[in-house]
Design an enzyme around this catalytic site. Structure first.
Site, PDB file in Angstrom:
ATOM      1  N   ALA A  22     -29.302 -47.798  -1.489  1.00 29.88           N
ATOM      2  CA  ALA A  22     -30.117 -46.582  -1.596  1.00 29.88           C
ATOM      3  C   ALA A  22     -31.529 -46.864  -1.107  1.00 29.88           C
ATOM      4  O   ALA A  22     -32.274 -47.614  -1.748  1.00 29.88           O
ATOM      5  CB  ALA A  22     -30.131 -46.082  -3.041  1.00 29.88           C
TER       6      ALA A  22
ATOM      7  N   GLY B 299     -38.485 -37.563   0.581  1.00 29.33           N
ATOM      8  CA  GLY B 299     -39.693 -37.521   1.409  1.00 29.33           C
ATOM      9  C   GLY B 299     -39.836 -38.654   2.402  1.00 29.33           C
ATOM     10  O   GLY B 299     -40.829 -38.713   3.122  1.00 29.33           O
TER      11      GLY B 299
ATOM     12  N   THR C 213     -24.602 -43.719   0.962  1.00 30.35           N
ATOM     13  CA  THR C 213     -23.217 -43.837   1.424  1.00 30.35           C
ATOM     14  C   THR C 213     -22.354 -44.510   0.362  1.00 30.35           C
ATOM     15  O   THR C 213     -22.787 -45.504  -0.233  1.00 30.35           O
ATOM     16  CB  THR C 213     -23.174 -44.631   2.747  1.00 30.35           C
ATOM     17  OG1 THR C 213     -23.966 -43.941   3.706  1.00 30.35           O
ATOM     18  CG2 THR C 213     -21.755 -44.751   3.264  1.00 30.35           C
TER      19      THR C 213
ATOM     20  N   LEU D  34     -11.468 -31.052  28.326  1.00 23.15           N
ATOM     21  CA  LEU D  34     -10.203 -30.437  27.896  1.00 23.15           C
ATOM     22  C   LEU D  34     -10.335 -28.924  27.740  1.00 23.15           C
ATOM     23  O   LEU D  34      -9.339 -28.222  27.615  1.00 23.15           O
ATOM     24  CB  LEU D  34      -9.725 -31.060  26.589  1.00 23.15           C
ATOM     25  CG  LEU D  34      -9.309 -32.531  26.685  1.00 23.15           C
ATOM     26  CD1 LEU D  34      -8.721 -33.004  25.368  1.00 23.15           C
ATOM     27  CD2 LEU D  34      -8.313 -32.760  27.812  1.00 23.15           C
TER      28      LEU D  34
ATOM     29  N   GLU E  21     -28.783 -45.712   9.379  1.00 26.54           N
ATOM     30  CA  GLU E  21     -29.233 -47.094   9.568  1.00 26.54           C
ATOM     31  C   GLU E  21     -30.187 -47.244  10.753  1.00 26.54           C
ATOM     32  O   GLU E  21     -30.089 -48.173  11.548  1.00 26.54           O
ATOM     33  CB  GLU E  21     -28.039 -48.025   9.710  1.00 26.54           C
ATOM     34  CG  GLU E  21     -27.303 -48.089   8.386  1.00 26.54           C
ATOM     35  CD  GLU E  21     -26.431 -49.314   8.273  1.00 26.54           C
ATOM     36  OE1 GLU E  21     -25.290 -49.145   7.868  1.00 26.54           O
ATOM     37  OE2 GLU E  21     -26.907 -50.418   8.576  1.00 26.54           O
ATOM     38  N   GLY E  22     -31.117 -46.318  10.828  1.00 28.03           N
ATOM     39  CA  GLY E  22     -32.122 -46.356  11.891  1.00 28.03           C
ATOM     40  C   GLY E  22     -31.720 -45.454  13.035  1.00 28.03           C
ATOM     41  O   GLY E  22     -30.750 -45.735  13.730  1.00 28.03           O
TER      42      GLY E  22
END
Lengths: 395, 364
Positions: free
Chosen positions: A121, A126, A157, A347, A372-373
């Site tokens: 976490a 903010g 996650t 398609l 993750e960035g």
């Protein structure tokens, strides 16, 4: 080992097995996409008798592969998300918090908590890309030898299913980044509440939680690495925390690439059914427009995969890979978007039908360039390294 | 096993070539481009490195070192980093010689390879590209018709490197549904070599057109003899090599832009401190690296004898697209100065566009 791009028989067998299991999970892909409030069972019915040959969350000391473990881990991640994204979470053990634990925990901490599935976490309502602005606080209560945690965390996650979480909190707001420490909080600790589960564009089978900590007390020894000292500015303490990402970034790239490869395989099959001929070795001008475009996207995939393997190979060799990790994630972040969007466009209307998984893969892959960035943060990291600039030089 | 590790020997040869490129190539590049000339002194200097002869088997007078396409890729990237036009001229002899080593009959090797092992620069060339729009190596218009024991070649070729110096041309032509390569001496009857072509980039590298008007050649001219040869593999090799050249070129652009952007100021700070510029540089780095791994993969497939058509195609297409992108944005990073011939970036921009369409000019 000299330069080589081939896999040993054993490694190929391992990756084949990962893909077979991935296909089992693909049977459930649509169901859990449409029922995000439900959790997929730990063991899917067809998988009960399936023997996985490789644990995606294998420990670094696992020597049962021929190529370096990070390389095989990346290829296995590609193989499992090629099946379906949710397969990765189903087995547990591989939370981002586990990566942080193994990167920054003491030996005793690794032993004590290594068996738990740990979420990570960092993000708060903010602050996202700039984690130095973390507002969540940890105050040491010397009398009881406890840390008292207060604050909110979002976008966690595996947050609902995890057994615990590694969270970033500041012990000294005036110290900025240097004041940020990692703490482990187990589920069930009073004052720790899972506030809600997020509803998302994609990767819906992957649970994403929001946490609230109110006067949440944890033992003093739950500080990851046990270093209570707030280092002076520029001492590199924060950089140590950020190292967690040097291996997870190429893994995130790999996860996105598995989804893109699924989209490419589906599209190739459909194009061939429609009579499109894919021919290599000739000129682009002789190819039909869909064939030329498809080969271009396939090439993009291959380039991205090799950039990812390069970052992983460095990790396996124990060499620094900070920039290469960012290269892999930045490349894959844009590549998978372009690939999945391009496949749908090629398609035509069938590409957006929910009868097929292609539209889901587009939604699933979109997170690659964000979590993750973001791609922009990766480019900042790459540019700073190229230019020899510090964080203050290039913001 | 997946590995990106250079051997110690590869590191040494890379460093040596990097020095050679910086000292013997980069300082020449601008003048050679302006005057459209390829100095014999440079060819002599590069010949002494033995890039071609050391890899020719001893029985034909060569050094007998085992040829490694991967090592050759590492070498070629460094040379191209010096200058792409001079780099192609430097390794052009290998284009012909390697084809003979890989695909020639014993008689063909004996007849042609010793000339590549002497003291003086010697080269042959590959005649692949054909004039006109929509050239496609899979759909050649030059044909070989059987006549007696031999063949009659008819058609036209263009962008044949070093057509002024090559003793022989390897002419790629359709032969009864297949594709074959024919060794044609420069004085063959019916063969006309054009004046030096005038191209956008690579001006230091002379290229020529060939007209083949019923050129009669004997059976011994067919590369590989009665069985012919795997022309596809020959062309795949050349595509992988060209990808490597484009990687070296892209790296040159990036490495020129980085110090420039740190030095050049706008609004009281180096332009490199602006994300608009810094992100372009980051993107260039991402593409230089990714292009290199694709090229290495194709080189490795060549080395191991694996199927290479697809990986070479990918390496070539990707490097072609990305080197153009890198050079294009290199010009942009320098702004007005990128457009001025005092800086090498406009030269690299022209090189990039030229290389991206010029297969059949180098080999690994």
């Amino acid at each position: 080992m000299p330069i080589d791009f081939t896999l040993s028989e054993r490694d190929r067998g391992i990756l084949q097995n990962v893909r077979e299991e991935g296909l089992i999970c693909r049977n459930y892909a649509r169901y859990y996409d449409e029922h995000e409030e439900e959790f997929a069972p730990d063991v899917l019915p067809e998988a009960a008798t399936f023997e996985p040959s490789f644990d995606v969350s294998a420990h670094p000391y696992d020597k049962r592969v021929d190529s370096g473990l990070p390389v095989i881990s990346a290829l296995a991640s590609i193989g499992s998300t090629w099946g379906d994204y949710s397969v990765r979470m189903r087995r547990g053990g591989g939370g981002l918090g586990n990566a942080a634990l193994s990167a920054a925990g003491t030996d005793e901490q690794k032993k004590k908590w290594g068996g738990l599935t740990l979420a990570m976490a960092i993000t708060e309502p903010g602050c996202g890309s700039d984690p130095s602005k973390v507002q969540c606080t940890a105050v040491l209560d010397e009398a009881s030898d406890e840390w008292v945690i207060d604050g909110e965390k979002i976008f966690v996650t595996t947050g609902c299913r995890a057994d615990g979480v590694i969270l970033w909190a500041t012990v000294d707001k005036s110290a900025g980044r240097a004041g940020i420490k990692s703490f482990l909080v187990e589920k069930g600790t009073p004052g720790f509440v899972v506030a809600h589960k997020e509803k998302k564009l994609g990767i819906r089978a992957d649970d994403t939680a929001a946490y609230v900590f109110t006067e949440c007390r944890i033992p003093r020894e739950n500080l990851l690495g046990l270093n209570e000292e707030v280092q002076t500015k520029g001492s590199g303490g924060f950089r140590g925390v950020m190292k967690t990402f040097n291996m997870t970034r190429p893994m995130v790239a790999a996860i996105g690439l598995g989804i893109a490869e699924a989209a490419l395989d589906f599209t190739r099959e459909e194009l061939e059914k429609a009579g499109v001929v894919l021919e290599y070795g000739g000129s682009e001008s002789s190819l039909s427009a869909p064939a030329a475009r498809f080969i271009r996207l396939e090439t993009l995939f291959e380039a991205s995969k090799l950039a990812t393997l390069r970052a992983c190979w460095l990790a396996g060799e124990g060499q620094p890979n900070n920039t290469e990790s960012s290269v892999s994630k930045a490349h894959a972040g844009t590549a998978v978007r372009e690939i999945c969007q391009g496949c749908i466009e090629m398609l035509g209307p069938m590409g957006i039908s929910r009868e097929h998984l292609l539209e889901k893969w587009l939604r699933d892959c979109r997170i690659t360039d964000i979590y993750e960035g973001t791609g922009q943060i990766q480019r900042l990291i790459i540019a700073r390294d190229l230019l020899g600039y510090t964080r203050a030089d290039l913001k | 096993m997946i590995s990106f590790e250079l051997t110690e020997e590869q590191e040494l040869v890379r460093d040596a070539m990097r020095n050679f490129a910086a000292e013997a190539m980069r300082p020449l590049a601008r003048e050679c481009d302006e005057t459209e000339s390829l100095p014999d002194a440079f060819l002599h200097q590069v010949w002494e490195l033995g890039l071609t002869s050391t890899q020719i088997p001893e029985v034909y007078g060569g050094g007998g070192e085992e040829r490694s396409p991967v090592t050759n890729a590492i070498v070629l990237e460094e040379l191209a980093h010096g200058d792409a036009a001079l780099a192609i001229a430097a390794v052009a002899p290998s284009l012909f010689a390697n084809a003979l080593v890989d695909h020639g009959t014993e008689e063909q090797k004996q007849a042609h390879l010793p000339a590549f092992c002497g003291d003086a620069y010697h080269t042959g060339s590959l005649a692949l590209i054909e004039p006109g729009a929509l050239f496609d190596p899979r759909r050649l218009r030059t044909v070989a018709e059987p006549k007696g024991q031999g063949f009659v070649l008819s058609g036209a070729k263009s962008f044949v490197p070093l057509g002024d110096r090559a003793s022989h041309f390897l002419v790629i032509a359709r032969n009864n549904g297949d594709t074959d390569a024919f060794i044609v001496p420069r004085d063959a009857r019916g063969l006309r070599i054009s004046e030096t072509e005038k191209n956008l980039g690579l001006r230091a590298l002379p290229t020529h057109g060939l007209e083949l008007e019923r050129v009669e050649v004997g059976p011994e001219s067919r590369l590989g003899g009665n069985d012919g040869c795997n022309v596809r593999r020959l062309l795949d090799n050349s595509r992988a090599a060209l990808a490597v050249v484009m990687v070296g070129l892209s790296r040159a652009v990036l490495e020129y832009c980085v110090p420039y952007a740190k030095d050049r100021e706008a609004f009281d700070e180096p332009i490199a401190k602006k994300q608009a510029i810094a992100f372009l540089l980051a993107e260039m780095h991402i593409e230089v690296e990714s292009s290199r791994w694709l090229a290495w993969q194709a080189a490795s497939h060549l080395e191991k004898g694996h199927a290479v058509t697809r990986s070479a195609h990918m390496a070539y297409r990707y490097a072609s697209e990305k080197s153009m992108w890198v050079a294009d944005n290199g010009v942009q990073v320098l702004g007005g100065h990128g457009f001025i011939r005092e800086h090498p970036v406009e030269l690299w921009f022209r090189h990039a566009r030229t290389l991206g369409v010029l297969e059949g000019t180098v080999a690994l």
